[in-house]
Design a protein around this motif. Structure first.
Motif, mmCIF file in Angstrom:
data_model
loop_
_atom_site.group_PDB
_atom_site.id
_atom_site.type_symbol
_atom_site.label_atom_id
_atom_site.label_comp_id
_atom_site.label_asym_id
_atom_site.label_seq_id
_atom_site.Cartn_x
_atom_site.Cartn_y
_atom_site.Cartn_z
ATOM 1 N N TRP A 149 -1.300 -5.495 -11.250
ATOM 2 C CA TRP A 149 -0.670 -4.725 -12.544
ATOM 3 C C TRP A 149 0.713 -3.785 -10.923
ATOM 4 O O TRP A 149 1.705 -3.632 -11.848
ATOM 5 C CB TRP A 149 -1.077 -4.309 -13.836
ATOM 6 N N LEU A 150 -0.481 -2.827 -11.126
ATOM 7 C CA LEU A 150 -0.217 -2.433 -10.075
ATOM 8 C C LEU A 150 0.526 -2.803 -8.980
ATOM 9 O O LEU A 150 1.583 -2.519 -8.365
ATOM 10 C CB LEU A 150 -0.964 -1.322 -9.317
ATOM 11 N N SER A 151 0.388 -4.057 -8.016
ATOM 12 C CA SER A 151 1.160 -4.324 -7.380
ATOM 13 C C SER A 151 2.514 -4.871 -7.306
ATOM 14 O O SER A 151 2.936 -4.667 -7.252
ATOM 15 C CB SER A 151 0.678 -5.533 -6.375
ATOM 16 N N LEU A 152 2.862 -5.489 -9.041
ATOM 17 C CA LEU A 152 3.856 -5.851 -9.775
ATOM 18 C C LEU A 152 4.696 -4.736 -9.834
ATOM 19 O O LEU A 152 5.897 -5.004 -9.209
ATOM 20 C CB LEU A 152 3.361 -7.042 -10.698
ATOM 21 N N GLY A 153 4.014 -4.005 -10.249
ATOM 22 C CA GLY A 153 4.908 -2.821 -10.856
ATOM 23 C C GLY A 153 6.058 -2.189 -9.599
ATOM 24 O O GLY A 153 7.041 -1.742 -9.322
ATOM 25 N N SER A 179 6.284 5.473 -14.506
ATOM 26 C CA SER A 179 5.980 6.403 -14.466
ATOM 27 C C SER A 179 4.884 6.461 -14.084
ATOM 28 O O SER A 179 3.818 6.663 -13.162
ATOM 29 C CB SER A 179 6.701 7.739 -12.880
ATOM 30 N N LEU A 180 4.217 7.001 -15.410
ATOM 31 C CA LEU A 180 2.729 7.799 -15.992
ATOM 32 C C LEU A 180 1.925 6.038 -15.687
ATOM 33 O O LEU A 180 1.580 5.964 -15.717
ATOM 34 C CB LEU A 180 2.884 8.380 -17.473
ATOM 35 N N LEU A 181 2.793 5.178 -16.678
ATOM 36 C CA LEU A 181 2.038 3.778 -16.373
ATOM 37 C C LEU A 181 1.062 3.738 -14.503
ATOM 38 O O LEU A 181 0.296 3.231 -14.561
ATOM 39 C CB LEU A 181 2.790 2.678 -17.107
ATOM 40 N N LEU A 182 1.922 3.473 -13.798
ATOM 41 C CA LEU A 182 1.961 2.876 -12.852
ATOM 42 C C LEU A 182 1.338 4.493 -11.833
ATOM 43 O O LEU A 182 -0.801 4.054 -11.582
ATOM 44 C CB LEU A 182 2.779 3.096 -11.531
ATOM 45 N N LEU A 183 0.978 5.554 -12.293
ATOM 46 C CA LEU A 183 0.110 6.154 -11.721
ATOM 47 C C LEU A 183 -1.680 6.631 -12.537
ATOM 48 O O LEU A 183 -2.128 6.471 -11.854
ATOM 49 C CB LEU A 183 0.824 8.341 -12.084
ATOM 50 N N ALA A 184 -1.503 6.162 -14.145
ATOM 51 C CA ALA A 184 -2.794 5.684 -14.552
ATOM 52 C C ALA A 184 -2.999 4.472 -13.655
ATOM 53 O O ALA A 184 -4.546 3.915 -13.777
ATOM 54 C CB ALA A 184 -2.626 5.188 -15.316
ATOM 55 N N LEU A 185 -2.391 3.190 -13.430
ATOM 56 C CA LEU A 185 -2.938 2.414 -12.743
ATOM 57 C C LEU A 185 -3.595 2.311 -11.245
ATOM 58 O O LEU A 185 -4.306 1.772 -11.000
ATOM 59 C CB LEU A 185 -1.947 1.494 -12.801
ATOM 60 N N ILE A 186 -2.828 3.738 -10.857
ATOM 61 C CA ILE A 186 -3.338 4.329 -9.473
ATOM 62 C C ILE A 186 -4.472 4.529 -9.180
ATOM 63 O O ILE A 186 -5.566 4.141 -9.043
ATOM 64 C CB ILE A 186 -2.178 4.789 -8.732
ATOM 65 N N VAL A 187 -5.007 5.388 -10.088
ATOM 66 C CA VAL A 187 -6.128 5.762 -10.697
ATOM 67 C C VAL A 187 -7.489 5.048 -10.798
ATOM 68 O O VAL A 187 -8.439 5.191 -10.089
ATOM 69 C CB VAL A 187 -6.369 6.944 -11.546
ATOM 70 N N ILE A 188 -7.273 3.755 -11.857
ATOM 71 C CA ILE A 188 -7.742 2.732 -12.298
ATOM 72 C C ILE A 188 -8.106 2.055 -11.558
ATOM 73 O O ILE A 188 -9.418 2.109 -10.670
ATOM 74 C CB ILE A 188 -7.445 2.513 -13.325
ATOM 75 N N SER A 189 -6.974 1.642 -10.444
ATOM 76 C CA SER A 189 -7.514 0.843 -9.177
ATOM 77 C C SER A 189 -8.724 1.322 -8.285
ATOM 78 O O SER A 189 -8.649 1.055 -7.378
ATOM 79 C CB SER A 189 -6.147 0.542 -8.534
#
Length: 130
Positions: A15-19, A105-115
């Motif tokens: 999901w992060l990569s697609l974003g 941007s918040l969503l991608l930030l959360a995905l970065i931390v989770i990944s």
């Protein structure tokens, strides 16, 4: 790594990569609207050429995060993603953007931390014994 953690890692990473690829494409082709487009970047006060730089960094980061090995480069990619997205969040808040403009941007930030948190052992930097 448990099966649960592996599933969390891959869902967040894909999901992060697609974003990152989709926003990078908008930025590279100088799309007028959308997350990170020309209207957004000029509203935040950044020059338009900054879009090309961000797009290239995002594409390279996605490649590094997805390919096996190279744990040090992965750390740099995650750090770059984190700096870019936290900077986007702060820029939107400082410029008075609506919450619907801050959310991607918040969503991608959360995905970065989770990944980053759930990445497998072979994608982490191991301690060097002396």
């Amino acid at each position: 790594m448990t099966k649960r953690n592996k599933i969390i890692y891959w869902i967040a990473t894909i999901w992060l990569s697609l974003g990152m690829v989709s926003t990078g494409a908008v930025q590279l082709f100088k799309g007028k609207e959308g997350a990170g487009g020309v209207e957004s970047i000029t509203h935040l006060g950044y020059p338009i050429y900054f879009l090309t730089i961000l797009a290239i960094w995002k594409f390279l980061g996605v490649i590094i995060v997805l390919i096996p090995k190279f744990p040090l480069l992965k750390e740099w990619a995650y750090a770059g993603f984190f700096f870019a997205m936290s900077g986007a969040v702060i820029s939107h808040i400082a410029s008075g953007s609506a919450m619907n403009e801050v959310f991607p941007s918040l969503l991608l930030l959360a995905l970065i931390v989770i990944s980053w948190n759930f990445r497998p052992a072979d994608r982490r930097i191991t301690a060097v014994s002396q």
